[in-house]
Motif scaffolding. Structure first.
Motif, PDB file in Angstrom:
ATOM      1  N   ARG A  58       0.023  -8.009  11.254  1.00 56.97           N
ATOM      2  CA  ARG A  58      -0.856  -9.259  11.790  1.00 56.97           C
ATOM      3  C   ARG A  58      -1.740  -8.880  12.519  1.00 56.97           C
ATOM      4  O   ARG A  58      -2.990  -9.598  12.611  1.00 56.97           O
ATOM      5  N   GLU A  59      -1.749  -7.532  13.225  1.00 54.34           N
ATOM      6  CA  GLU A  59      -2.928  -7.144  14.148  1.00 54.34           C
ATOM      7  C   GLU A  59      -4.299  -6.938  12.973  1.00 54.34           C
ATOM      8  O   GLU A  59      -5.320  -6.753  13.667  1.00 54.34           O
ATOM      9  N   TYR A  60      -4.200  -6.817  11.701  1.00 55.07           N
ATOM     10  CA  TYR A  60      -5.318  -6.493  10.926  1.00 55.07           C
ATOM     11  C   TYR A  60      -6.072  -7.788  10.931  1.00 55.07           C
ATOM     12  O   TYR A  60      -7.260  -7.770  10.333  1.00 55.07           O
ATOM     13  N   GLY A  61      -5.561  -9.083  11.366  1.00 52.04           N
ATOM     14  CA  GLY A  61      -6.555 -10.400  11.321  1.00 52.04           C
ATOM     15  C   GLY A  61      -6.689 -10.465   9.935  1.00 52.04           C
ATOM     16  O   GLY A  61      -5.666 -10.705   8.930  1.00 52.04           O
ATOM     17  N   ILE A  62      -7.935 -11.248   9.776  1.00 48.76           N
ATOM     18  CA  ILE A  62      -8.498 -11.697   8.502  1.00 48.76           C
ATOM     19  C   ILE A  62      -9.147 -10.530   7.627  1.00 48.76           C
ATOM     20  O   ILE A  62      -9.306 -10.547   6.535  1.00 48.76           O
ATOM     21  N   HIS A  63      -8.953  -9.279   8.053  1.00 47.73           N
ATOM     22  CA  HIS A  63      -9.515  -7.955   7.228  1.00 47.73           C
ATOM     23  C   HIS A  63      -8.283  -7.170   7.070  1.00 47.73           C
ATOM     24  O   HIS A  63      -8.012  -6.179   7.605  1.00 47.73           O
ATOM     25  N   LYS A  64      -7.320  -7.435   6.158  1.00 45.79           N
ATOM     26  CA  LYS A  64      -6.376  -6.727   5.647  1.00 45.79           C
ATOM     27  C   LYS A  64      -7.007  -5.548   5.178  1.00 45.79           C
ATOM     28  O   LYS A  64      -7.722  -5.723   4.160  1.00 45.79           O
ATOM     29  N   PRO A  65      -6.297  -4.353   5.227  1.00 49.68           N
ATOM     30  CA  PRO A  65      -6.913  -3.256   4.419  1.00 49.68           C
ATOM     31  C   PRO A  65      -6.838  -3.067   3.074  1.00 49.68           C
ATOM     32  O   PRO A  65      -5.919  -3.737   2.440  1.00 49.68           O
ATOM     33  N   ILE A  66      -7.820  -2.620   2.275  1.00 46.95           N
ATOM     34  CA  ILE A  66      -7.861  -2.319   0.877  1.00 46.95           C
ATOM     35  C   ILE A  66      -7.002  -1.036   0.746  1.00 46.95           C
ATOM     36  O   ILE A  66      -7.177   0.049   1.320  1.00 46.95           O
ATOM     37  N   GLU A  67      -6.015  -1.133  -0.102  1.00 51.64           N
ATOM     38  CA  GLU A  67      -5.151  -0.118  -0.435  1.00 51.64           C
ATOM     39  C   GLU A  67      -5.200   0.375  -1.660  1.00 51.64           C
ATOM     40  O   GLU A  67      -5.520  -0.331  -2.740  1.00 51.64           O
ATOM     41  N   HIS A  68      -4.841   1.512  -1.958  1.00 54.14           N
ATOM     42  CA  HIS A  68      -4.702   2.300  -3.345  1.00 54.14           C
ATOM     43  C   HIS A  68      -2.973   2.415  -3.780  1.00 54.14           C
ATOM     44  O   HIS A  68      -2.374   3.202  -3.220  1.00 54.14           O
ATOM     45  N   ARG A  69      -2.662   1.380  -4.675  1.00 62.94           N
ATOM     46  CA  ARG A  69      -1.154   1.466  -5.059  1.00 62.94           C
ATOM     47  C   ARG A  69      -0.976   2.226  -6.310  1.00 62.94           C
ATOM     48  O   ARG A  69      -1.640   2.217  -7.240  1.00 62.94           O
ATOM     49  N   GLN A  70      -0.027   3.040  -6.324  1.00 59.85           N
ATOM     50  CA  GLN A  70       0.311   3.796  -7.585  1.00 59.85           C
ATOM     51  C   GLN A  70       0.880   3.058  -8.361  1.00 59.85           C
ATOM     52  O   GLN A  70       1.791   2.128  -8.061  1.00 59.85           O
ATOM     53  N   LEU A  71       0.641   3.239  -9.924  1.00 61.43           N
ATOM     54  CA  LEU A  71       1.211   2.490 -10.996  1.00 61.43           C
ATOM     55  C   LEU A  71       2.455   3.266 -11.437  1.00 61.43           C
ATOM     56  O   LEU A  71       2.163   4.518 -11.668  1.00 61.43           O
ATOM     57  N   TRP A  72       3.634   2.634 -11.625  1.00 60.32           N
ATOM     58  CA  TRP A  72       4.706   3.611 -12.228  1.00 60.32           C
ATOM     59  C   TRP A  72       5.367   2.806 -13.427  1.00 60.32           C
ATOM     60  O   TRP A  72       5.341   1.756 -13.751  1.00 60.32           O
ATOM     61  N   ASN A  73       5.663   3.984 -14.288  1.00 61.09           N
ATOM     62  CA  ASN A  73       6.138   3.445 -15.626  1.00 61.09           C
ATOM     63  C   ASN A  73       7.607   4.112 -15.640  1.00 61.09           C
ATOM     64  O   ASN A  73       7.641   5.471 -15.528  1.00 61.09           O
ATOM     65  N   PRO A  74       8.629   3.444 -16.348  1.00 64.25           N
ATOM     66  CA  PRO A  74       9.945   3.948 -16.490  1.00 64.25           C
ATOM     67  C   PRO A  74      10.007   5.092 -17.313  1.00 64.25           C
ATOM     68  O   PRO A  74      10.844   5.884 -16.908  1.00 64.25           O
ATOM     69  N   THR A  75       9.082   5.278 -18.137  1.00 62.93           N
ATOM     70  CA  THR A  75       9.084   6.446 -19.108  1.00 62.93           C
ATOM     71  C   THR A  75       8.459   7.660 -18.336  1.00 62.93           C
ATOM     72  O   THR A  75       8.549   8.773 -19.197  1.00 62.93           O
ATOM     73  N   SER A  76       8.009   7.634 -17.282  1.00 65.37           N
ATOM     74  CA  SER A  76       7.425   9.169 -16.699  1.00 65.37           C
ATOM     75  C   SER A  76       7.598   9.134 -14.944  1.00 65.37           C
ATOM     76  O   SER A  76       7.962   8.101 -14.617  1.00 65.37           O
ATOM     77  N   ARG A  77       7.768  10.213 -14.824  1.00 63.77           N
ATOM     78  CA  ARG A  77       8.046  10.643 -13.072  1.00 63.77           C
ATOM     79  C   ARG A  77       6.891  10.457 -12.410  1.00 63.77           C
ATOM     80  O   ARG A  77       6.643  10.797 -11.297  1.00 63.77           O
ATOM     81  N   GLN A  78       5.548  10.561 -13.080  1.00 64.05           N
ATOM     82  CA  GLN A  78       4.336  10.806 -12.567  1.00 64.05           C
ATOM     83  C   GLN A  78       3.625   9.340 -12.477  1.00 64.05           C
ATOM     84  O   GLN A  78       3.715   8.426 -13.211  1.00 64.05           O
ATOM     85  N   PRO A  79       2.793   9.131 -11.523  1.00 55.86           N
ATOM     86  CA  PRO A  79       2.062   7.926 -11.327  1.00 55.86           C
ATOM     87  C   PRO A  79       1.078   7.832 -12.437  1.00 55.86           C
ATOM     88  O   PRO A  79       0.435   8.806 -12.873  1.00 55.86           O
ATOM     89  N   GLN A  80       0.868   6.347 -13.016  1.00 52.39           N
ATOM     90  CA  GLN A  80      -0.116   6.275 -14.198  1.00 52.39           C
ATOM     91  C   GLN A  80      -1.246   5.477 -13.725  1.00 52.39           C
ATOM     92  O   GLN A  80      -1.500   4.533 -14.023  1.00 52.39           O
ATOM     93  N   GLY A  81      -1.972   6.289 -12.605  1.00 45.54           N
ATOM     94  CA  GLY A  81      -3.270   5.328 -12.093  1.00 45.54           C
ATOM     95  C   GLY A  81      -2.991   4.875 -10.867  1.00 45.54           C
ATOM     96  O   GLY A  81      -2.013   4.668 -10.489  1.00 45.54           O
ATOM     97  N   LEU A  82      -3.979   4.306 -10.414  1.00 43.32           N
ATOM     98  CA  LEU A  82      -3.942   3.647  -9.047  1.00 43.32           C
ATOM     99  C   LEU A  82      -4.536   2.187  -9.395  1.00 43.32           C
ATOM    100  O   LEU A  82      -5.514   1.941 -10.250  1.00 43.32           O
TER     101      LEU A  82
END
Length: 282
Positions: free
Chosen positions: A208-232
């Protein structure tokens, strides 16, 4: 973007898609923090995960395979009955917010994909995003974005608008898929997915303290066939009470392409046999 489909149901799990009709502004990246990873917040309550297990005779480290089947949200307070100074009005207000569903507009801003794996023979993919909120109960179908052909780092720049009640069943699921135009297999391949539990953010002081400027995040993409992230996936999410008429809806559309002429001037001081070759890189 999603088409408007407002629902009249009063259920606490009421989820529908809404077309935002608020202030549109372009300077979305000014004053907005960019995180290297995912946004982590601590809600005012504790989360207890519920698992269901089944015997696993093959594993050496665990006797059971555990599957998460639900969650409990626990909000506890301790009041000293002998303390006459204790003010419970704040706690009562919080409890009311936790137990009374409120209508929210959700705006999911998908900016870019980074480092997506290649699923096509040409070494690239044809990615697109699709989103849904809550469980797929017949009304919460996927909302699908535009396809970007032959890229590993697509620039999506799309906003997806939903309406829901908080607290409620408002888990945002985002998938990135590769469009498959093969004559033999018309199913699109999953590149990866990520999930955001929006209730945890709404009931987080930090968020809530971020106000109207919520931060841009880099979220990892996951696939059930791999234990490694498939990009961001570069993105951010806004959750706004529908009674709030001043919170901006950001315009993240890229400006139209323009034609430019590039001139390169080379001052030659070497042998007359030297030559230069220039070209545009994709």
């Amino acid at each position: 973007e999603a088409l408007p489909s407002e629902s009249d149901s009063d259920s606490s799990n009421d989820v529908s898609i809404v077309d935002a009709q608020k202030l549109i502004t372009r300077s979305y990246n000014q004053g907005r923090q960019v995180l290297e990873g995912e946004l982590e917040v601590q809600p005012i309550y504790d989360t207890i995960k519920i698992y269901r297990g089944k015997p696993n005779n093959e594993s050496e480290t665990s006797r059971y395979d555990l599957e998460e089947v639900g969650r409990l949200y626990v909000f506890a307070r301790i009041i000293d009955p002998n303390d006459s100074i204790t003010n419970t009005s704040t706690w009562d207000l919080v409890m009311k917010q936790l137990t009374t569903p409120t209508r929210y507009d959700l705006h999911v801003y998908i900016l870019k994909g980074k480092g997506l794996p290649s699923l096509d023979k040409n070494g690239k993919s044809d990615p697109y995003v699709r989103l849904r909120i809550g469980d797929n109960n017949g009304r919460n179908d996927w909302v699908v974005g535009k396809v970007h052909n032959n890229v590993a780092n697509p620039e999506f720049f799309q906003r997806f608008d939903f309406a829901c009640k908080i607290p409620g069943d408002n888990l945002i699921e985002i998938q990135v898929l590769d469009q498959d135009e093969s004559l033999f297999d018309s199913r699109d391949d999953l590149i990866g997915s990520t999930r955001i539990e929006i209730t945890n953010r709404v009931f987080s002081k930090q968020w809530r303290e971020y106000g109207i400027h919520k931060p841009i995040e880099h979220r990892q993409l996951w696939n059930p066939t791999s234990r490694q992230p498939q990009g961001l996936l570069q993105m951010w999410v806004d959750a706004v009470e529908q009674t709030n008429k001043t919170f901006p809806v950001w315009d993240i559309n890229q400006p139209p392409s323009q034609e430019f002429e590039v001139r390169i001037v080379v001052q030659h001081q070497g042998s007359h046999r030297d030559y230069f070759r220039c070209g545009l890189m994709p």
